[in-house]
Design a protein around this motif. Structure first.
Motif, mmCIF file in Angstrom:
data_model
loop_
_atom_site.group_PDB
_atom_site.id
_atom_site.type_symbol
_atom_site.label_atom_id
_atom_site.label_comp_id
_atom_site.label_asym_id
_atom_site.label_seq_id
_atom_site.Cartn_x
_atom_site.Cartn_y
_atom_site.Cartn_z
ATOM 1 N N ALA A 72 0.868 -1.185 0.000
ATOM 2 C CA ALA A 72 0.000 0.000 0.000
ATOM 3 C C ALA A 72 0.897 1.225 0.000
ATOM 4 N N PHE A 73 0.329 2.367 -0.369
ATOM 5 C CA PHE A 73 1.047 3.635 -0.316
ATOM 6 C C PHE A 73 0.178 4.652 0.398
ATOM 7 N N VAL A 74 0.634 5.113 1.557
ATOM 8 C CA VAL A 74 -0.065 6.164 2.285
ATOM 9 C C VAL A 74 0.624 7.490 1.971
ATOM 10 N N LEU A 75 -0.113 8.580 2.041
ATOM 11 C CA LEU A 75 0.438 9.896 1.731
ATOM 12 C C LEU A 75 0.721 10.668 3.013
ATOM 13 N N ASP A 76 1.901 11.267 3.086
ATOM 14 C CA ASP A 76 2.206 12.104 4.248
ATOM 15 C C ASP A 76 1.584 13.486 4.018
ATOM 16 N N PRO A 77 1.662 14.410 4.970
ATOM 17 C CA PRO A 77 0.975 15.707 4.819
ATOM 18 C C PRO A 77 1.393 16.523 3.605
ATOM 19 N N ASP A 78 2.594 16.273 3.059
ATOM 20 C CA ASP A 78 3.054 17.005 1.876
ATOM 21 C C ASP A 78 2.807 16.250 0.582
ATOM 22 N N GLY A 79 2.206 15.073 0.677
ATOM 23 C CA GLY A 79 1.948 14.284 -0.521
ATOM 24 C C GLY A 79 3.070 13.351 -0.905
ATOM 25 N N TYR A 80 4.110 13.231 -0.078
ATOM 26 C CA TYR A 80 5.130 12.208 -0.324
ATOM 27 C C TYR A 80 4.505 10.829 -0.133
ATOM 28 N N TRP A 81 4.936 9.888 -0.951
ATOM 29 C CA TRP A 81 4.426 8.522 -0.856
ATOM 30 C C TRP A 81 5.239 7.752 0.183
ATOM 31 N N VAL A 82 4.552 7.020 1.051
ATOM 32 C CA VAL A 82 5.205 6.101 1.992
ATOM 33 C C VAL A 82 4.637 4.712 1.728
ATOM 34 N N GLU A 83 5.466 3.854 1.177
ATOM 35 C CA GLU A 83 5.048 2.479 0.920
ATOM 36 C C GLU A 83 4.949 1.731 2.253
ATOM 37 N N VAL A 84 3.984 0.826 2.328
ATOM 38 C CA VAL A 84 3.822 -0.017 3.515
ATOM 39 C C VAL A 84 3.840 -1.472 3.056
ATOM 40 N N ILE A 85 4.790 -2.246 3.582
ATOM 41 C CA ILE A 85 4.906 -3.670 3.235
ATOM 42 C C ILE A 85 4.906 -4.493 4.519
ATOM 43 N N GLY A 86 4.620 -5.783 4.387
ATOM 44 C CA GLY A 86 4.520 -6.648 5.550
ATOM 45 C C GLY A 86 5.787 -7.432 5.825
ATOM 46 N N GLN A 87 6.021 -7.690 7.083
ATOM 47 C CA GLN A 87 7.131 -8.543 7.506
ATOM 48 C C GLN A 87 6.722 -10.010 7.566
ATOM 49 N N LYS A 88 5.403 -10.255 7.469
ATOM 50 C CA LYS A 88 4.865 -11.616 7.512
ATOM 51 C C LYS A 88 3.859 -11.783 6.385
ATOM 52 N N PRO A 89 3.587 -13.018 5.969
ATOM 53 C CA PRO A 89 2.558 -13.238 4.940
ATOM 54 C C PRO A 89 1.191 -12.748 5.409
ATOM 55 N N LEU A 90 0.395 -12.248 4.471
ATOM 56 C CA LEU A 90 -0.927 -11.721 4.804
ATOM 57 C C LEU A 90 -1.791 -12.744 5.539
ATOM 58 N N GLU A 91 -1.729 -13.991 5.076
ATOM 59 C CA GLU A 91 -2.610 -14.996 5.661
ATOM 60 C C GLU A 91 -2.276 -15.294 7.126
ATOM 61 N N GLU A 92 -1.042 -14.992 7.534
ATOM 62 C CA GLU A 92 -0.654 -15.221 8.922
ATOM 63 C C GLU A 92 -1.202 -14.150 9.861
ATOM 64 N N THR A 93 -1.573 -13.019 9.305
ATOM 65 C CA THR A 93 -1.974 -11.894 10.156
ATOM 66 C C THR A 93 -3.447 -11.519 10.002
ATOM 67 N N GLU A 94 -4.179 -12.214 9.126
ATOM 68 C CA GLU A 94 -5.566 -11.845 8.847
ATOM 69 C C GLU A 94 -6.451 -11.880 10.093
ATOM 70 N N SER A 95 -6.176 -12.816 11.004
ATOM 71 C CA SER A 95 -7.027 -12.953 12.194
ATOM 72 C C SER A 95 -6.592 -12.043 13.333
ATOM 73 N N VAL A 96 -5.466 -11.335 13.139
ATOM 74 C CA VAL A 96 -4.936 -10.453 14.181
ATOM 75 C C VAL A 96 -5.318 -9.016 13.850
ATOM 76 N N LYS A 97 -5.940 -8.342 14.792
ATOM 77 C CA LYS A 97 -6.442 -6.995 14.533
ATOM 78 C C LYS A 97 -5.490 -5.893 15.007
ATOM 79 N N ASP A 98 -4.431 -6.269 15.721
ATOM 80 C CA ASP A 98 -3.538 -5.282 16.305
ATOM 81 C C ASP A 98 -2.249 -5.146 15.492
ATOM 82 N N THR A 99 -1.601 -4.000 15.661
ATOM 83 C CA THR A 99 -0.293 -3.769 15.049
ATOM 84 C C THR A 99 0.584 -3.030 16.045
ATOM 85 N N ASP A 100 1.841 -3.431 16.105
ATOM 86 C CA ASP A 100 2.792 -2.877 17.068
ATOM 87 C C ASP A 100 3.802 -2.001 16.328
#
Length: 320
Positions: free
Chosen positions: A134-162
């Motif tokens: 995913a790409f979230v935008l900072d207040p100036d419109g810079y792109w910040v990519e977001v990638i996972g450290q674990k496979p999606l299927e391993e985290t689907e049932s977990v609602k929290d993020t640290d």
């Protein structure tokens, strides 16, 4: 002598309009302000943010002895100037810098948290074919990519993020000639090529370079082999650009400004700069130029600026 294996890709600098809004955003991503250099005479401040919790790679280190720092440069008065706007590097005809990237423990939960906080996205996980970035935008419109450290299927049932487990993974810049850029960053800057992603159907390749440990050999499916790293440089090469003599990327320092530079922290600043001189680099600023004798700037093949500073843990030089 200088040993490139001791170098670190210390930080990436971006100019911001309103430092309060920008700091608030990056702190929401889990980074902390670890240093601030104020220059009231020259009317600008530098704010350095990094992951610094107990789980952070460089927890408690001096700011020059880290990788994955984001430096925000604020020129006084921009926050009150309705006409001031940075160039985010992704808009024609000023493409060059692409994005920062964080890796997170739970990709879906992290993106939901950002969306719930009201931050806008350039690309949500559900957009397009690539469901693992995913790409979230900072207040100036810079792109910040977001990638996972674990496979999606391993985290689907977990609602929290640290956020304490997040990493400032990489900085992406576009390059005209992949061979020239790879040679420069490996042979001159001493980086190692950690990972390559070739995408011939889409007409582009990605090259991830950095210092320190190699990429993971057995990364889970759907997870980058370098997702656990900090302080990487991603070079994006679009096919055939090197064949167009008139083609040029925007370095972020020519108008309109935005991205400023990446910075390398070295073991011995004088020796490192002497080695760069021997290798006939193009300089933006030598150590001996101007009033600031503790920083130098080298130009890469595309004209991007690379700041060079002393790692103060290895050798004391400046009273930063």
């Amino acid at each position: 002598m200088t040993d490139t294996s001791k170098y670190k890709l210390n930080h990436s600098m971006i100019r911001v309009k309103d430092p309060k809004r920008s700091v608030e955003f990056y702190e929401f991503l889990g980074l902390k302000v670890i240093n601030k250099i104020q220059n009231p005479d020259a009317k600008f401040d530098l704010i350095f943010l990094a992951y610094d919790g107990p789980k952070a790679v460089s927890h408690g280190n001096h700011w020059t002895d880290r990788e994955g720092i984001v430096e925000l440069t604020h020129n006084y008065g921009t926050e009150d100037n309705a006409d001031y706007k940075v160039s985010n590097g992704n808009t024609e005809p000023h493409k060059g810098f692409g994005h920062l990237c964080i890796s997170v423990d739970n990709l879906q939960a992290a993106c939901t948290r950002l969306e719930d906080a009201g931050y806008k996205f350039q690309k949500k996980l559900s957009d397009g074919r690539m469901k693992h970035i995913a790409f979230v935008l900072d207040p100036d419109g810079y792109w910040v990519e977001v990638i996972g450290q674990k496979p999606l299927e391993e985290t689907e049932s977990v609602k929290d993020t640290d956020t304490g487990s997040y990493r400032m993974n990489h900085t992406m810049i576009r390059v005209k000639d992949k061979d020239a850029s790879l040679k420069f960053y490996q042979d001159i800057m001493g980086m190692q090529l950690k990972r390559t992603s070739e995408n011939p159907n889409a007409g582009f390749n990605l090259y991830f370079l950095g210092y320190g440990a190699p990429a993971a050999e057995n990364a889970p499916s759907g997870v980058s082999a370098t997702a656990d790293h900090e302080g990487l440089l991603e070079l994006t090469y679009n096919y055939e650009t090197e064949k167009d003599a008139s083609f040029k990327y925007h370095n972020g320092n020519d108008e309109p400004q935005g991205f400023g530079h990446i910075c390398i922290a070295v073991d011995d600043l004088d020796a490192a700069c002497a080695r760069f001189e021997e290798k006939n680099v193009n300089w933006k600023k030598r150590l001996t130029d101007g009033r600031m004798k503790n920083i130098a700037f080298v130009l890469d093949p595309d004209g991007y600026w690379i700041e060079v500073v002393q790692n103060e843990k290895l050798k004391t030089r400046s009273n930063w």
